[in-house]
Design a protein around this motif. Structure first.
Motif, PDB file in Angstrom:
ATOM      1  N   HIS A 195       6.100  -2.057  -6.508  1.00 26.05           N
ATOM      2  CA  HIS A 195       5.861  -0.659  -6.147  1.00 26.05           C
ATOM      3  C   HIS A 195       6.318  -0.322  -4.734  1.00 26.05           C
ATOM      4  O   HIS A 195       6.875   0.747  -4.498  1.00 26.05           O
ATOM      5  CB  HIS A 195       4.356  -0.395  -6.292  1.00 26.05           C
ATOM      6  N   GLY A 196       6.098  -1.219  -3.795  1.00 30.23           N
ATOM      7  CA  GLY A 196       6.452  -0.945  -2.398  1.00 30.23           C
ATOM      8  C   GLY A 196       7.648  -1.748  -1.911  1.00 30.23           C
ATOM      9  O   GLY A 196       7.828  -1.942  -0.714  1.00 30.23           O
TER      10      GLY A 196
ATOM     11  N   LEU B 184       3.100   7.024   5.374  1.00 32.84           N
ATOM     12  CA  LEU B 184       2.639   6.951   3.987  1.00 32.84           C
ATOM     13  C   LEU B 184       1.329   6.172   3.867  1.00 32.84           C
ATOM     14  O   LEU B 184       0.499   6.484   3.017  1.00 32.84           O
ATOM     15  CB  LEU B 184       3.724   6.338   3.099  1.00 32.84           C
TER      16      LEU B 184
ATOM     17  N   SER C 216       0.790  -1.243   0.000  1.00 36.01           N
ATOM     18  CA  SER C 216       0.000   0.000   0.000  1.00 36.01           C
ATOM     19  C   SER C 216       0.813   1.279   0.000  1.00 36.01           C
ATOM     20  O   SER C 216       0.254   2.363   0.097  1.00 36.01           O
ATOM     21  CB  SER C 216      -0.971   0.080   1.184  1.00 36.01           C
ATOM     22  N   VAL C 217       2.136   1.173  -0.070  1.00 37.61           N
ATOM     23  CA  VAL C 217       2.939   2.389  -0.170  1.00 37.61           C
ATOM     24  C   VAL C 217       3.908   2.269  -1.341  1.00 37.61           C
ATOM     25  O   VAL C 217       4.168   1.177  -1.831  1.00 37.61           O
ATOM     26  CB  VAL C 217       3.707   2.693   1.136  1.00 37.61           C
ATOM     27  N   GLU C 218       4.422   3.414  -1.758  1.00 36.51           N
ATOM     28  CA  GLU C 218       5.262   3.446  -2.951  1.00 36.51           C
ATOM     29  C   GLU C 218       6.729   3.615  -2.556  1.00 36.51           C
ATOM     30  O   GLU C 218       7.067   4.380  -1.653  1.00 36.51           O
ATOM     31  CB  GLU C 218       4.792   4.594  -3.851  1.00 36.51           C
TER      32      GLU C 218
ATOM     33  N   SER D  62      -2.528   6.848   2.052  1.00 38.53           N
ATOM     34  CA  SER D  62      -2.733   5.980   0.892  1.00 38.53           C
ATOM     35  C   SER D  62      -4.201   5.594   0.741  1.00 38.53           C
ATOM     36  O   SER D  62      -4.834   5.189   1.709  1.00 38.53           O
ATOM     37  CB  SER D  62      -1.891   4.714   1.043  1.00 38.53           C
TER      38      SER D  62
END
Lengths: 212, 392
Positions: B349-350, B379, B304-306, B383
């Motif tokens: 992505h995370g 973050l 859920s974070v980048e 999100s």
């Protein structure tokens, strides 16, 4: 220390303004997807006589320039009428941030699109759409381009999950090539409904899974 | 006073060990001549002797003989030479088929793609969720036209170690050459060319606190390999160009400085990081195999974070790490490795890679885990994905 962004971008990244959701928003939009990387949700509260944006918030699943743009764009939108806010461009957002790297354009333009789509959502919900084109399968497919299958990372149109779209007297039936028990079936159903139901001539949306 | 920087991107490159520099310095100021033949002049003869001494040391570290070790400018050149050299030597004689994997590092992957453009047929093997290739799939992919199999020893991003002995046996059983990119395992895990069925091995200096710009290619005696860069007759006439003697001497010194105690120590830091991330931060996934893993790599996806947002926040806290997120890369493409094991962008992505080296210490783990925990919480709070998943 030599960071990849200017001070102002870093400041908005560290302390983003207007973060979060608005309960019962007058307009909202989720753009982007885990597939292309970044994703932004924009919520607006609009004063109904002049259609002036009185509050704007955002959420971001994205990189630094995405977060900073979400922060600045909601700042810029607040106090503007929806007609004014629609005109806010990526260049303006970038200028307000003291310049974003060009290569990051695609991550940061999402927040701008998010604001525009939230305004469209508001207009549709409040009967303000001027250009009333009749809803066709093509119109719906365009809408569904932002609905993702998180497993493949592809939207449900490109991922060929949308098998058929039938429209009759404002009733829309969408046939999705997934079993109802698929872990994201519920999410996909909700998202599809949310995006199609607001179309001006749509009365009801039904999603049919392949085992129904 | 800002806290001391914690550098955990050693897979990208390492800090030079001061002792390596000390060993190199005389070859810039005293013995700086080109390596000459035995009929040259004193300084050149001495330079040549030192180059050959370095060659003995480096080849010994992989239980090979000095004639089997070519010095190159690094792992990129080594892997280019291995793939293109074999292709040129056997392409018209034996066949035009080469097998590699989808998660190789760019020197192998892009050499393969470039050969594909010039008429070679490539098979890119997929990997399972841990990053391991399927040996049965490899075996059935080999045809009489297959001239080379190139499978990395360990992965640059997720640290998964392939069973190169089994892979090599399959290749040799079918009469095919086997190259392995050992950039991330050399000195960290045993590479014993005297008993392992490998024909070509890529190694590099800068990943083990040696200098940048020096690497090597082990070439087993009798392996058909064509030179592809024209120039002089250096390196057994397989690699033209002035020998990098300070580099070779530094490389040999760097190898000498790696100890099994150090590798155990790094493993301890790695395991502490993995265990604490998975325990203390919710919705985390370890990328790569839990045990078939190099000692110096931990790679975790924080869902859920980048990743670029994470690395920037970590950088502001004096901690240097990297990510497989598209936003971090120059190409703006998500890591092909994370895509290869996870099949989706969300995994890449995370993802954050913590890669360790000599100058990391177990005492750094607290600060890294605390900073990560704070950054991820921060973050996730903004999100849109987080809440959706929690609701579900």
């Amino acid at each position: 220390m030599r960071f990849p962004y200017n001070e102002k971008v870093l400041e908005h990244f560290k302390n983003p303004r207007n973060v979060g959701k608005i309960e019962n928003p007058d307009g909202k939009a989720i753009v982007g997807s885990p597939a292309c990387g970044d994703m932004v949700a924009v919520f607006i509260k609009v004063e109904p006589t002049e259609h002036r944006i009185i509050d704007a918030k955002f959420e971001s699943y994205g990189c630094a320039s995405n977060i900073a743009t979400g922060s600045i764009i909601t700042e810029l939108a607040k106090g503007k009428t929806i007609e004014e806010a629609k005109l806010i461009s990526w260049q303006q957002a970038s200028e307000a941030l003291g310049g974003l790297p060009k290569i990051k354009g695609h991550c940061s333009v999402l927040a701008v699109e998010g604001l525009r789509e939230a305004i469209t959502n508001y207009e549709e919900k409040h009967g303000l759409v001027k250009n009333k084109e009749p809803t066709t399968a093509e119109v719906i497919k365009r809408r569904l381009k932002n609905v993702m299958n998180p497993i493949t990372g592809l939207d449900i149109v490109r991922g060929e999950l949308v098998k058929d779209i039938r429209i009759e007297n404002g009733n829309v039936d969408i046939y999705v090539d997934l079993p109802e028990a698929h872990i994201f079936a519920g999410n996909i159903r909700d998202e599809v409904k949310e995006r199609v139901e607001t179309l001006w001539d749509v009365k009801k949306v039904e999603i049919h899974f392949n085992d129904q | 006073m800002p806290e001391k920087t914690i550098y955990m991107d050693n897979a990208a490159s390492t800090r030079l060990d001061k002792r390596v520099l000390d060993a190199m310095v005389p070859f810039f100021f005293d013995t700086y001549a080109v390596a000459t033949s035995e009929f040259g002049y004193s300084m050149g003869i001495e330079a040549k002797e030192m180059l050959e001494e370095a060659r003995v040391k480096v080849s010994k570290a992989m239980k090979g003989s000095p004639e089997e070790l070519i010095f190159t400018s690094g792992d990129t050149e080594s892997s280019n030479l291995a793939l293109k050299g074999v292709a040129a030597a056997l392409g018209t004689k034996k066949g035009k088929h080469i097998i590699t994997s989808k998660i190789e590092d760019f020197p192998v992957l892009n050499s393969a793609k470039s050969l594909e453009k010039s008429g070679f047929k490539l098979t890119y093997l997929g990997v399972n969720g841990d990053g391991l290739i399927d040996l049965g799939e490899l075996e059935s992919a080999i045809t009489p036209e297959t001239i080379l199999v190139s499978i990395q020893h360990a992965n640059q991003e997720i640290g998964t170690v392939q069973d190169i002995e089994a892979i090599g046996s399959i290749c040799h059983g079918k009469g095919t050459l086997f190259h392995t990119d050992a950039t991330h395992t050399f000195t960290r895990l045993p590479i014993e060319t005297d008993r392992m069925p490998v024909d070509l091995v890529t190694i590099s200096g800068h990943t083990i606190h040696g200098p940048k710009g020096i690497g090597g290619l082990f070439v087993r005696k009798g392996t058909p390999l064509n030179k592809w860069m024209d120039g002089g007759y250096q390196e057994f006439n397989l690699r033209a160009g002035l020998e990098n003697i300070p580099g070779a001497v530094g490389f040999a010194k760097a190898i000498e400085l790696v100890t099994s105690e150090e590798n155990e120590r790094l493993k301890g830091i790695r395991d502490a990081l993995i265990e604490r991330f998975l325990k203390e931060i919710t919705r985390t996934t370890l990328n790569g195999h839990r045990t078939k893993r190099i000692p110096q790599n931990a790679n975790i996806t924080f869902h859920s974070v980048e990743g670029e947002s994470i690395t920037l926040h970590m950088d502001m806290r004096g901690i240097e790490v990297s990510t497989g997120s598209a936003c971090f890369s120059r190409s703006l493409e998500a890591s092909h490795v994370l895509m290869g094991i996870g099949g989706n962008h969300e995994r890449a992505h995370g993802s954050i890679r913590f890669s360790l080296g000599r100058f990391n210490d177990i005492s750094e783990v607290d600060r890294v885990v605390e900073a990560m925990s704070e950054v991820v919480t921060r973050l996730r709070a903004i999100s849109p994905l987080d809440k959706r998943e929690d609701e579900a």
